[in-house]
Design an enzyme around this catalytic site. Structure first.
Site, short mmCIF file in Angstrom:
data_model
loop_
_atom_site.label_atom_id
_atom_site.label_comp_id
_atom_site.label_asym_id
_atom_site.label_seq_id
_atom_site.Cartn_x
_atom_site.Cartn_y
_atom_site.Cartn_z
N HIS A 137 4.42 3.30 -10.99
CA HIS A 137 4.27 2.71 -12.17
C HIS A 137 4.88 3.76 -13.24
O HIS A 137 4.96 4.95 -12.85
CB HIS A 137 2.90 2.27 -12.62
N CYS A 138 5.39 3.22 -14.32
CA CYS A 138 5.87 4.09 -15.15
C CYS A 138 5.18 3.55 -16.51
O CYS A 138 3.79 3.28 -16.47
CB CYS A 138 7.37 3.93 -15.73
N VAL A 139 5.48 3.86 -17.71
CA VAL A 139 4.58 3.66 -18.89
C VAL A 139 4.20 2.19 -19.07
O VAL A 139 3.16 1.81 -19.40
CB VAL A 139 5.69 4.07 -20.07
#
Length: 86
Positions: free
Chosen positions: A28-30
């Site tokens: 995942h990212c932000v």
């Protein structure tokens, strides 16, 4: 404050990306869950976009990105727990 349970959201995301056996890699990212999948034809984008808690989806090359928002890390933890991915 009690931590919110994201297991139902994670389960719906997993089901609509083709099940845990279809996931090669997840991260995942932000704001997004990012999946590398074995068989893109098993993805149900229409249903995935209608899952409460999913803000949208997009393909970036071979990677399916599921937009969750600020709670993405909690949803990612639930996805990992249900799929056995780390």
């Amino acid at each position: 404050m009690a931590k919110k349970d994201y297991s139902a959201l994670a389960e719906a995301v997993i089901e609509n990306v083709g099940g845990k056996a279809n996931i090669s890699y997840a991260t995942h990212c932000v704001t997004r869950l990012r999946f590398e999948l074995k068989d893109h034809s098993r993805v149900n984008l229409e249903e995935l976009q209608n899952v409460p808690g999913v803000l949208g989806t997009q393909w970036s090359g071979e990677q399916l990105q599921v937009i969750i928002g600020q709670t993405v890390s909690s949803v990612y933890e639930a996805v990992c727990k249900q799929t056995g991915l780390e």
